[in-house]
Design an enzyme around this catalytic site. Structure first.
Site, PDB file in Angstrom:
ATOM      1  N   ASP A 167       0.877  -1.154   0.000  1.00 53.19           N
ATOM      2  CA  ASP A 167       0.000   0.000   0.000  1.00 53.19           C
ATOM      3  C   ASP A 167       0.930   1.223   0.000  1.00 53.19           C
ATOM      4  O   ASP A 167       2.047   1.144   0.483  1.00 53.19           O
ATOM      5  CB  ASP A 167      -0.823  -0.043   1.295  1.00 53.19           C
ATOM      6  CG  ASP A 167      -1.701   1.169   1.456  1.00 53.19           C
ATOM      7  OD1 ASP A 167      -2.388   1.524   0.490  1.00 53.19           O
ATOM      8  OD2 ASP A 167      -1.707   1.758   2.558  1.00 53.19           O
TER       9      ASP A 167
HETATM   10  P1  ADP Z   1      -4.114   4.599  -0.062  1.00 53.69           P
HETATM   11  O1  ADP Z   1      -4.128   3.458  -0.996  1.00 53.69           O
HETATM   12  O2  ADP Z   1      -3.263   5.723  -0.584  1.00 53.69           O
HETATM   13  O3  ADP Z   1      -3.784   4.230   1.350  1.00 53.69           O
HETATM   14  P2  ADP Z   1      -7.000   5.047   0.528  1.00 53.69           P
HETATM   15  O4  ADP Z   1      -7.764   3.962  -0.129  1.00 53.69           O
HETATM   16  O5  ADP Z   1      -6.909   5.031   2.002  1.00 53.69           O
HETATM   17  O6  ADP Z   1      -5.560   5.210  -0.151  1.00 53.69           O
HETATM   18  O7  ADP Z   1      -7.602   6.459   0.061  1.00 53.69           O
HETATM   19  C1  ADP Z   1      -7.613   6.782  -1.320  1.00 53.69           C
HETATM   20  C2  ADP Z   1      -8.018   8.196  -1.570  1.00 53.69           C
HETATM   21  O8  ADP Z   1      -9.322   8.450  -1.053  1.00 53.69           O
HETATM   22  C3  ADP Z   1      -7.128   9.242  -0.919  1.00 53.69           C
HETATM   23  O9  ADP Z   1      -5.981   9.516  -1.690  1.00 53.69           O
HETATM   24  C4  ADP Z   1      -8.087  10.424  -0.873  1.00 53.69           C
HETATM   25  O10 ADP Z   1      -8.142  11.061  -2.115  1.00 53.69           O
HETATM   26  C5  ADP Z   1      -9.426   9.780  -0.581  1.00 53.69           C
HETATM   27  N1  ADP Z   1      -9.702   9.750   0.875  1.00 53.69           N
HETATM   28  C6  ADP Z   1      -9.657   8.686   1.695  1.00 53.69           C
HETATM   29  N2  ADP Z   1      -9.958   9.018   2.963  1.00 53.69           N
HETATM   30  C7  ADP Z   1     -10.147  10.357   2.961  1.00 53.69           C
HETATM   31  C8  ADP Z   1     -10.473  11.321   3.980  1.00 53.69           C
HETATM   32  N3  ADP Z   1     -10.634  10.995   5.257  1.00 53.69           N
HETATM   33  N4  ADP Z   1     -10.598  12.621   3.585  1.00 53.69           N
HETATM   34  C9  ADP Z   1     -10.418  12.969   2.290  1.00 53.69           C
HETATM   35  N5  ADP Z   1     -10.114  12.127   1.310  1.00 53.69           N
HETATM   36  C10 ADP Z   1      -9.983  10.831   1.619  1.00 53.69           C
HETATM   37 MG    MG Z   2      -3.774   3.272   3.104  1.00 53.64          MG
END
Ligand code: ADP
Ligand code: MG
Length: 286
Positions: A38
């Site tokens: 990740d």
């Molecule tokens: P990663 O694979 O980078 O860990 P996530 O699946 O956790 O990503 O999140 C992907 C995207 O969703 C983030 O890059 C953001 O754009 C959006 N996102 C997730 N959680 C939040 C939040 N709490 N506030 C704003 N945007 C969010």
């Molecule tokens: Mg993550």
């Protein structure tokens, strides 16, 4: 003598801060062909700094940050924490928020000061049929090209502003990937829900073989299954925010114990107690 060897290896792992939840996981770790990581909180520090606040219309910076932080204070996502940290630094007092809901891989929504607020990425607005004005989109894309993650803040019918954060690669990521190749791992892959512009930047810095961006939690599962079919046993390394399904799907799920969430630590087969990436090649050697 097999049980004795396995027990002794598990004890050795524990002394080095690697918790194997059973002998079978130790044995499987030796067969891995692919490691998938990740991005946020695993290859990167996961402590992003808020670098830009762009207000739209007649909203001012403090107002945007205050309302965004009020909502994000309910989220455990690293992006949310960076927004709350900035608001705390500016001594802003946060109003309460209600009806909070996290939309995995997209953002958050809830009610702040009587208004429904959405904060998230392009996908959140695409899926809800709310077009992002072209000039706002262009500004966001330009910031993303610098390797930053942009969040849009919206209270119908207006976009209130953009919040940009920059996360940095962990110092030891490159060395760890080189060490993995030396243990015979065929392919190192990065999976992320972040946008492809930011993903490309981090992937290049880290030196992974391939990356997949814009993934929802269930898309990460699909990519892992494809990797399993193509190469053989796959491990997934994650900090757990939205990663539990992929940690469960991989042949070996590896959780970051320090930065990781409870659900990740619970779901994983192997836990790195100190978040030290070098313990991954160590585990494979072991
Ligand atoms: P990663 O694979 O980078 O860990 P996530 O699946 O956790 O990503 O999140 C992907 C995207 O969703 C983030 O890059 C953001 O754009 C959006 N996102 C997730 N959680 C939040 C939040 N709490 N506030 C704003 N945007 C969010
Ligand atoms: Mg993550």
């Amino acid at each position: 003598s097999t049980p004795a060897s396995i027990l002794s290896a598990i004890a050795n792992g524990a002394r080095n801060g690697v918790l194997f939840k059973g002998g079978v996981h130790l044995e499987k770790t030796a067969t891995l062909k692919v490691l998938a990581f990740d991005k946020t909180g695993t290859l990167t520090h996961g402590m992003p700094e808020l670098t830009q606040l762009i207000t739209l219309g007649d909203v001012d910076e403090d107002d945007l940050l205050r309302r965004a932080a009020a909502l994000e204070s309910r989220s455990e996502h690293p992006l949310a924490k960076s927004i709350v940290r900035s608001a705390t630094k500016r001594d802003l007092s946060l109003p309460p928020s209600t009806k909070f809901r996290a939309v995995p891989g997209q953002g958050v929504e809830g009610i702040v000061e009587g208004e429904t607020l959405w904060i998230g990425n392009e996908r959140l607005f695409e899926e809800r049929g709310v077009p992002i004005p072209p000039d706002v989109l262009a500004r966001a894309r330009a910031i993303e090209d610098e390797g930053k993650t942009v969040m849009y803040a919206y209270a119908a019918p207006d976009f209130l502003g953009l919040l940009a954060v920059a996360d940095t690669l962990r110092e030891d990521a490159v060395e760890m990937i080189t060490a993995l190749k030396a243990t015979g791992i065929e392919r190192v892959v990065m999976l992320t829900g972040d946008n492809p512009r930011v993903a490309a930047k981090i992937a290049e810095l880290a030196g992974v073989d391939e990356f997949h961006a814009n993934l929802l939690p269930q898309d990460k599962v699909t990519v892992l299954q494809k990797l399993q079919n193509k190469y053989g046993p796959v491990a997934m390394v994650g900090d757990g925010v939205n990663d539990a399904p992929s940690l469960a799907t991989a042949d070996i799920g590896i959780a970051m114990g320090g930065a990781g969430t409870d659900v990740a630590i619970e779901t994983a087969d192997v836990v790195l107690m100190s978040d030290d990436l070098q313990k991954i090649p160590f585990s494979i050697d072991l």
